[in-house]
Design a protein around this motif. Sequence first.
Motif, short mmCIF file in Angstrom:
data_model
loop_
_atom_site.label_atom_id
_atom_site.label_comp_id
_atom_site.label_asym_id
_atom_site.label_seq_id
_atom_site.Cartn_x
_atom_site.Cartn_y
_atom_site.Cartn_z
N LYS A 121 0.23 -46.25 105.08
CA LYS A 121 0.28 -46.57 103.82
C LYS A 121 0.36 -45.34 102.67
CE LYS A 121 -3.36 -48.97 103.53
NZ LYS A 121 -4.55 -49.70 103.56
N LEU A 122 0.64 -44.34 103.22
CA LEU A 122 0.79 -43.01 102.52
C LEU A 122 2.13 -42.81 102.62
CD1 LEU A 122 -0.55 -40.45 101.13
CD2 LEU A 122 -0.46 -39.41 103.28
N LYS A 123 2.77 -42.22 101.24
CA LYS A 123 4.04 -41.89 100.84
C LYS A 123 3.95 -40.45 100.26
CE LYS A 123 5.25 -46.28 102.56
NZ LYS A 123 5.44 -46.45 103.76
N VAL A 124 4.51 -39.56 100.99
CA VAL A 124 4.61 -38.10 100.16
C VAL A 124 5.91 -37.88 99.95
CG1 VAL A 124 3.74 -36.01 100.49
CG2 VAL A 124 2.40 -37.67 101.44
N TYR A 125 6.14 -37.07 98.75
CA TYR A 125 7.33 -36.72 98.28
C TYR A 125 7.20 -35.41 97.71
CZ TYR A 125 8.69 -41.63 98.96
OH TYR A 125 8.96 -42.75 99.34
N LYS A 126 8.27 -34.44 97.99
CA LYS A 126 8.27 -33.09 97.55
C LYS A 126 8.45 -32.97 96.09
CE LYS A 126 9.79 -30.67 101.48
NZ LYS A 126 10.50 -29.58 101.98
N ASP A 127 9.01 -33.65 95.36
CA ASP A 127 9.24 -33.77 94.00
C ASP A 127 8.79 -35.14 93.21
OD1 ASP A 127 11.53 -35.15 94.74
OD2 ASP A 127 13.13 -34.04 94.17
N ALA A 128 9.48 -35.30 92.23
CA ALA A 128 8.76 -36.43 91.40
C ALA A 128 9.83 -37.68 91.70
CB ALA A 128 8.71 -36.07 89.92
N ASN A 129 10.96 -37.55 92.44
CA ASN A 129 11.33 -38.66 92.71
C ASN A 129 10.97 -39.57 94.10
OD1 ASN A 129 13.34 -37.78 90.64
ND2 ASN A 129 14.34 -36.73 92.14
N HIS A 130 10.91 -40.78 93.57
CA HIS A 130 10.51 -41.71 94.72
C HIS A 130 11.27 -43.07 94.54
CE1 HIS A 130 7.76 -44.14 92.15
NE2 HIS A 130 7.62 -42.90 91.73
N ASN A 131 11.24 -43.73 95.68
CA ASN A 131 12.15 -45.10 95.85
C ASN A 131 11.25 -46.41 95.70
OD1 ASN A 131 11.28 -44.73 98.31
ND2 ASN A 131 13.23 -44.86 99.27
N HIS A 132 9.96 -46.19 95.07
CA HIS A 132 9.11 -47.20 94.98
C HIS A 132 8.70 -47.86 93.69
CE1 HIS A 132 8.03 -46.32 99.11
NE2 HIS A 132 8.04 -45.17 98.93
N GLU A 133 9.79 -47.87 92.81
CA GLU A 133 9.56 -48.45 91.35
C GLU A 133 9.58 -50.00 91.32
OE1 GLU A 133 12.27 -46.24 92.11
OE2 GLU A 133 11.44 -44.53 91.07
#
Length: 147
Positions: A121-133
């Motif tokens: 259940k953990l999602k980690v992204y290097k920058d502020a963009n993610h695809n969980h809107e």
Amino acid sequence: MKTYMAKPQTVERKWYIVDATNMPLGRLASQVASILRGKNKPEYTPHVDTGDYVIVINSDKVVLTGNKLKDKKYYHYSGYVGGLKEVGYEKLLKEKSDFAVKHAVKGMLPKNSLGSKMFKKLKVYKDANHNHEAQKPELIIVKGARQ
């Protein structure tokens, strides 16, 4: 009075966003692991996964305190003779900062099948963009950011 025990079918899960900017790696990992386990909820039950989903953004901006950036090393072993590899955290944070955050959080979760479910259940992204809107995540402020 009976003790309440949560059931896996009745757990409501939320999505949270955590900004890792200027956060020490260990403080970030311990608070994220607590949310993944569900310890921030009143219906926490140790043998049931009551945790929420966590999205960590800006993992490139996580910091290490003291001399850990130069001294701390990540080790992994291939299983072959002479197969012990070591990488300094300075290089690891530059190249794979998302892996460093995941590795720290995984170390703070239970070492069993329940911990594996929590880790997914953990999602980690290097920058502020993610695809969980679409999940409408809430921004949660974790304590301990450096100024």
